[in-house]
Design an enzyme around this catalytic site. Structure first.
Site, PDB file in Angstrom:
ATOM      1  N   HIS A   1       0.982  -1.237   0.068  1.00  0.00           N
ATOM      2  CA  HIS A   1      -0.086  -0.001  -0.180  1.00  0.00           C
ATOM      3  C   HIS A   1       0.924   1.202   0.066  1.00  0.00           C
ATOM      4  CE1 HIS A   1      -4.147   1.432   0.965  1.00  0.00           C
ATOM      5  NE2 HIS A   1      -4.300   0.700  -0.128  1.00  0.00           N
TER       6      HIS A   1
ATOM      7  N   HIS B   1      -3.058   2.296  12.543  1.00  0.00           N
ATOM      8  CA  HIS B   1      -2.627   1.584  11.433  1.00  0.00           C
ATOM      9  C   HIS B   1      -3.101  -0.005  11.339  1.00  0.00           C
ATOM     10  CE1 HIS B   1      -0.243   0.916   8.026  1.00  0.00           C
ATOM     11  NE2 HIS B   1       1.203   1.090   8.581  1.00  0.00           N
TER      12      HIS B   1
ATOM     13  N   LYS C   1     -12.778   7.586  18.082  1.00  0.00           N
ATOM     14  CA  LYS C   1     -12.512   7.472  16.629  1.00  0.00           C
ATOM     15  C   LYS C   1     -13.151   5.924  16.589  1.00  0.00           C
ATOM     16  CE  LYS C   1      -9.003  10.050  14.856  1.00  0.00           C
ATOM     17  NZ  LYS C   1      -9.790  11.275  14.687  1.00  0.00           N
TER      18      LYS C   1
ATOM     19  N   MET D   1     -12.816   2.263  14.855  1.00  0.00           N
ATOM     20  CA  MET D   1     -11.770   1.784  14.349  1.00  0.00           C
ATOM     21  C   MET D   1     -12.355   1.076  13.195  1.00  0.00           C
ATOM     22  SD  MET D   1      -9.265   2.410  16.090  1.00  0.00           S
ATOM     23  CE  MET D   1      -8.924   3.528  17.181  1.00  0.00           C
ATOM     24  N   GLY D   2     -11.326   0.907  12.293  1.00  0.00           N
ATOM     25  CA  GLY D   2     -11.661   0.250  10.799  1.00  0.00           C
ATOM     26  C   GLY D   2     -12.368   1.156  10.020  1.00  0.00           C
ATOM     27  N   PHE D   3     -12.489   2.581  10.660  1.00  0.00           N
ATOM     28  CA  PHE D   3     -13.144   3.441   9.619  1.00  0.00           C
ATOM     29  C   PHE D   3     -12.120   4.491   9.095  1.00  0.00           C
ATOM     30  CE2 PHE D   3     -16.896   0.982  11.270  1.00  0.00           C
ATOM     31  CZ  PHE D   3     -17.565   1.282  10.319  1.00  0.00           C
TER      32      PHE D   3
ATOM     33  N   HIS E   1      -9.617   6.806   6.307  1.00  0.00           N
ATOM     34  CA  HIS E   1      -8.262   6.636   5.559  1.00  0.00           C
ATOM     35  C   HIS E   1      -7.532   7.837   5.146  1.00  0.00           C
ATOM     36  CE1 HIS E   1      -5.334   4.680   2.787  1.00  0.00           C
ATOM     37  NE2 HIS E   1      -5.376   3.616   3.784  1.00  0.00           N
TER      38      HIS E   1
ATOM     39  N   ARG F   1     -10.073  -2.555  -1.094  1.00  0.00           N
ATOM     40  CA  ARG F   1     -10.087  -3.702  -0.532  1.00  0.00           C
ATOM     41  C   ARG F   1     -11.154  -4.285   0.282  1.00  0.00           C
ATOM     42  NH1 ARG F   1      -4.577  -2.011   2.124  1.00  0.00           N
ATOM     43  NH2 ARG F   1      -6.180  -0.480   2.670  1.00  0.00           N
TER      44      ARG F   1
ATOM     45  N   ASP G   1      -9.490  -2.974   7.278  1.00  0.00           N
ATOM     46  CA  ASP G   1      -9.298  -3.744   8.647  1.00  0.00           C
ATOM     47  C   ASP G   1     -10.793  -3.829   9.147  1.00  0.00           C
ATOM     48  OD1 ASP G   1      -6.556  -3.594   8.932  1.00  0.00           O
ATOM     49  OD2 ASP G   1      -6.459  -1.545   9.397  1.00  0.00           O
TER      50      ASP G   1
ATOM     51  N   ARG H   1       2.221  -8.207   4.649  1.00  0.00           N
ATOM     52  CA  ARG H   1       2.784  -7.012   4.131  1.00  0.00           C
ATOM     53  C   ARG H   1       4.197  -6.917   4.174  1.00  0.00           C
ATOM     54  NH1 ARG H   1       1.033  -1.656   4.224  1.00  0.00           N
ATOM     55  NH2 ARG H   1      -0.888  -2.767   3.437  1.00  0.00           N
TER      56      ARG H   1
HETATM   57  C1  SDX Z   1      -4.461   1.106   7.662  1.00  0.00           C
HETATM   58  O1  SDX Z   1      -2.053   4.647   5.055  1.00  0.00           O
HETATM   59  C2  SDX Z   1      -2.494   3.271   4.603  1.00  0.00           C
HETATM   60  O2  SDX Z   1      -2.249   3.043   3.533  1.00  0.00           O
HETATM   61  C3  SDX Z   1      -2.634   2.384   5.606  1.00  0.00           C
HETATM   62  C4  SDX Z   1      -3.243   1.109   5.334  1.00  0.00           C
HETATM   63  C5  SDX Z   1      -2.406   0.004   4.731  1.00  0.00           C
HETATM   64  O3  SDX Z   1      -2.840  -0.745   4.045  1.00  0.00           O
HETATM   65  O4  SDX Z   1      -1.247   0.074   4.896  1.00  0.00           O
HETATM   66  O5  SDX Z   1      -4.529   1.105   4.427  1.00  0.00           O
HETATM   67  C6  SDX Z   1      -3.808   0.166   6.495  1.00  0.00           C
HETATM   68  O6  SDX Z   1      -3.824   1.505   8.390  1.00  0.00           O
HETATM   69  C7  SDX Z   1      -6.045   1.388   7.597  1.00  0.00           C
HETATM   70  C8  SDX Z   1      -6.362   2.504   8.766  1.00  0.00           C
HETATM   71  C9  SDX Z   1      -6.841   1.777  10.154  1.00  0.00           C
HETATM   72  N1  SDX Z   1      -7.046   2.765  11.136  1.00  0.00           N
HETATM   73  C10 SDX Z   1      -8.288   2.958  11.666  1.00  0.00           C
HETATM   74  O7  SDX Z   1      -8.893   2.353  11.122  1.00  0.00           O
HETATM   75  C11 SDX Z   1      -8.381   3.689  12.774  1.00  0.00           C
HETATM   76  C12 SDX Z   1      -9.482   4.820  12.599  1.00  0.00           C
HETATM   77  N2  SDX Z   1      -9.261   5.639  11.786  1.00  0.00           N
HETATM   78  C13 SDX Z   1      -8.851   6.933  11.828  1.00  0.00           C
HETATM   79  O8  SDX Z   1      -8.204   7.129  13.089  1.00  0.00           O
HETATM   80  C14 SDX Z   1      -8.426   7.661  10.587  1.00  0.00           C
HETATM   81  O9  SDX Z   1      -9.731   7.651   9.560  1.00  0.00           O
HETATM   82  C15 SDX Z   1      -6.982   7.373  10.172  1.00  0.00           C
HETATM   83  C16 SDX Z   1      -5.998   7.567  11.098  1.00  0.00           C
HETATM   84  C17 SDX Z   1      -6.842   6.200   9.250  1.00  0.00           C
HETATM   85  C18 SDX Z   1      -6.992   8.602   8.995  1.00  0.00           C
HETATM   86  O10 SDX Z   1      -6.837   9.832   9.744  1.00  0.00           O
HETATM   87  P1  SDX Z   1      -6.281  11.244   9.096  1.00  0.00           P
HETATM   88  O11 SDX Z   1      -6.132  11.268   7.548  1.00  0.00           O
HETATM   89  O12 SDX Z   1      -5.511  11.746   9.930  1.00  0.00           O
HETATM   90  O13 SDX Z   1      -7.802  11.766   9.176  1.00  0.00           O
HETATM   91  P2  SDX Z   1      -8.459  12.916  10.264  1.00  0.00           P
HETATM   92  O14 SDX Z   1      -8.167  11.923  11.694  1.00  0.00           O
HETATM   93  O15 SDX Z   1      -7.993  14.151  10.103  1.00  0.00           O
HETATM   94  O16 SDX Z   1      -9.937  12.550  10.141  1.00  0.00           O
HETATM   95  C19 SDX Z   1     -10.453  13.839   9.179  1.00  0.00           C
HETATM   96  C20 SDX Z   1     -12.006  13.697   9.973  1.00  0.00           C
HETATM   97  C21 SDX Z   1     -11.857  14.264  11.438  1.00  0.00           C
HETATM   98  O17 SDX Z   1     -12.936  14.989  11.664  1.00  0.00           O
HETATM   99  P3  SDX Z   1     -13.078  16.509  11.888  1.00  0.00           P
HETATM  100  O18 SDX Z   1     -11.996  16.834  12.976  1.00  0.00           O
HETATM  101  O19 SDX Z   1     -12.385  17.091  10.434  1.00  0.00           O
HETATM  102  O20 SDX Z   1     -14.427  16.839  12.360  1.00  0.00           O
HETATM  103  O21 SDX Z   1     -12.676  12.637  10.039  1.00  0.00           O
HETATM  104  C22 SDX Z   1     -12.884  12.270  11.213  1.00  0.00           C
HETATM  105  C23 SDX Z   1     -11.960  12.903  12.171  1.00  0.00           C
HETATM  106  O22 SDX Z   1     -12.275  12.920  13.413  1.00  0.00           O
HETATM  107  N3  SDX Z   1     -12.498  10.724  11.362  1.00  0.00           N
HETATM  108  C24 SDX Z   1     -13.068   9.681  12.105  1.00  0.00           C
HETATM  109  C25 SDX Z   1     -12.511   8.721  11.765  1.00  0.00           C
HETATM  110  N4  SDX Z   1     -11.739   8.869  10.883  1.00  0.00           N
HETATM  111  C26 SDX Z   1     -11.623   9.978  10.472  1.00  0.00           C
HETATM  112  N5  SDX Z   1     -14.071   9.983  13.044  1.00  0.00           N
HETATM  113  C27 SDX Z   1     -14.471   8.828  13.812  1.00  0.00           C
HETATM  114  N6  SDX Z   1     -13.776   7.585  13.583  1.00  0.00           N
HETATM  115  C28 SDX Z   1     -13.073   7.583  12.473  1.00  0.00           C
HETATM  116  N7  SDX Z   1     -12.364   6.432  12.410  1.00  0.00           N
END
Ligand code: SDX
Length: 399
Positions: free
Chosen positions: A202, A237, A278, A280-282, A284, A293, A342, A367
């Site tokens: 990725h 991650h 946050k 989890m699993g939501f 990107h 995927r 995830d 990976r």
């Molecule tokens: C992987 O990078 C890759 O390619 C990774 C991966 C790979 O194959 O290697 O795809 C694998 O790591 C997938 C991601 C797994 N992580 C999670 O599921 C953890 C939950 N998700 C997040 O914390 C978040 O979405 C991230 C960390 C994945 C991405 O974060 P960003 O790009 O820094 O986005 P952000 O946190 O700035 O979010 C933007 C907005 C925010 O709201 P506002 O402050 O603008 O109002 O979206 C909201 C966030 O709060 N938001 C969420 C959310 N994800 C984003 N709100 C609640 N739950 C979430 N999961």
């Protein structure tokens, strides 16, 4: 040319205040790669599209594409698979260490795996050699041995004899066999195989970028992979596949099986939103319209759950999927946030009876191919990775 004009003829490093900046390097192109392409529209591994691979390739074929660089012929695939099978056994020192560490009270499987990979470096004859040929040999060894570490570690955790690798089984089936001591059905083996295909690569995600940063100092592959494992462990991650399932368990406990499909799940989610939790699993960093995927794995996992008679976590597998689907719908309706890979991974592995703390180690079992491909690419055309920081501390102050 004197020293001053020689220096001034070089392009100057921009001052920290004038340089482009982005928290978390969001949207910054930090280098080039020919390994994989992650865009809103598609996901490619060396030019092959992910749906095509999930439908038509095996994990070993994908590993060959990533590590060696091209689609293998039948003869190349046979030789590659034989090499991996031959490298599955673990050195005694690593087995001893697994026995001593896997059940320590503050240890999770990702820690045990990280230490075991680091320990393998000491025993690898090519450890200090970063040439392309040595890197490829080490990549294959790690690909083979990481699965065995996961299997043996689970045996130690379960207090059973170690289940030896079965040379007649492919990577995914052998991993399930070693972890459980049960031969998987062909459907279970294929679903795990596809999940490994989906997890393999990725581009510049956090763990791969970590591996490249380590490799960029001309450090070795085992060190880069050890660092990458530490990066993948975090819940933002790879650790999210475990946390996604833990969150679903929490919702199930609170709303009960009878609460699935009712407003009780909405209420649970509204409370989570109000608490700014946050989910989890939501979400990107790159994909804003959905992770290519996720639907592939969701469909396969649901297929198993539809036939499954077991009761993972005390509820029918299908009930967990129905709950997950309701959570996804609420997340999309109320927050316009899609699941990432995830989320269905957690549900699918849970349905297959895999212990939750092994979900992220299984991500590693796949990976490792992407990481190793990136380390080899970095070593082949290296430039030290060293961005600059904007200083926001105390102004100059006399001591
Ligand atoms: C992987 O990078 C890759 O390619 C990774 C991966 C790979 O194959 O290697 O795809 C694998 O790591 C997938 C991601 C797994 N992580 C999670 O599921 C953890 C939950 N998700 C997040 O914390 C978040 O979405 C991230 C960390 C994945 C991405 O974060 P960003 O790009 O820094 O986005 P952000 O946190 O700035 O979010 C933007 C907005 C925010 O709201 P506002 O402050 O603008 O109002 O979206 C909201 C966030 O709060 N938001 C969420 C959310 N994800 C984003 N709100 C609640 N739950 C979430 N999961």
């Amino acid at each position: 040319m004197n020293a001053v004009s020689a220096a001034s003829s070089k392009p100057s490093t921009p001052s920290a205040t004038a340089a482009p900046k982005s928290a978390g390097l969001e949207g910054i192109i930090a280098g080039q790669t020919a390994v994989g392409a992650v865009t809103q529209g598609q996901l490619l591994y060396r030019g092959y599209e992910i749906h095509d691979l999930a439908q038509n390739a095996t994990f070993e074929e994908v590993a060959h594409v990533l590590l060696v660089g091209h689609k293998p012929s039948a003869a190349e695939l046979g030789a590659f698979k034989a090499e991996i099978v031959a490298e599955r056994a673990l050195p005694e020192l690593v087995i001893d260490t697994l026995r001593k560490t896997a059940r320590l009270p503050n240890t999770v499987p990702m820690d045990t795996l990280r230490s075991a990979v680091s320990l393998l470096a000491h025993l690898d004859p090519d450890c200090q050699d970063v040439s392309p040929a040595a890197n490829l040999r080490k990549s294959k060894r790690l690909l083979a041995k990481i699965a065995t570490i996961i299997g043996h570690m689970q045996n130690v955790i379960d207090g059973r004899d170690l289940v030896k690798p079965d040379p007649s089984l492919d990577h995914a089936a052998n991993l399930l066999w070693m972890m459980t001591g049960k031969k998987p059905t062909s459907e279970q083996a294929r679903v795990l195989d596809v999940s490994l295909i989906l997890y393999a690569e990725h581009d510049f995600n956090a763990s791969t970028f970590t591996a490249r940063t380590i490799a960029g100092t001309l450090s070795d592959l085992h060190g880069a992979v050890t660092g990458a494992i530490a990066a993948l462990k975090g819940p933002l991650h790879g650790g999210a596949n475990e946390m996604a399932m833990e969150m679903l368990k929490e919702i199930m406990k609170d709303v009960g099986e009878a609460g699935i499909g009712t407003a009780k799940v909405d209420q649970w989610m509204d409370k989570a939103f109000a608490e700014k939790r946050k989910l989890m699993g939501f979400g990107h960093r790159v994909y804003k319209n959905g992770d290519h995927r996720a639907p592939i794995l969701h469909k396969l996992g649901r297929g198993i759950a539809e036939k499954d008679t077991g009761n993972p976590g005390g509820h029918p597998a299908l009930a967990w999927f129905r709950l997950g689907e309701q959570v996804q719908k609420i997340m999309l309706d109320k927050k316009q946030i899609h699941p990432n890979v995830d989320f269905p991974c957690g549900l699918t592995y849970f349905t297959m009876g895999i212990p939750v703390p092994q979900y992220t180690p299984i991500f590693v079992a796949s990976r490792i191919t992407g990481w190793a491909a990136h380390v080899m690419e970095q070593h082949a055309n290296n430039r030290l990775i060293r961005p600059i920081a904007e200083y926001v501390g105390r102004p100059q102050t006399k001591w």
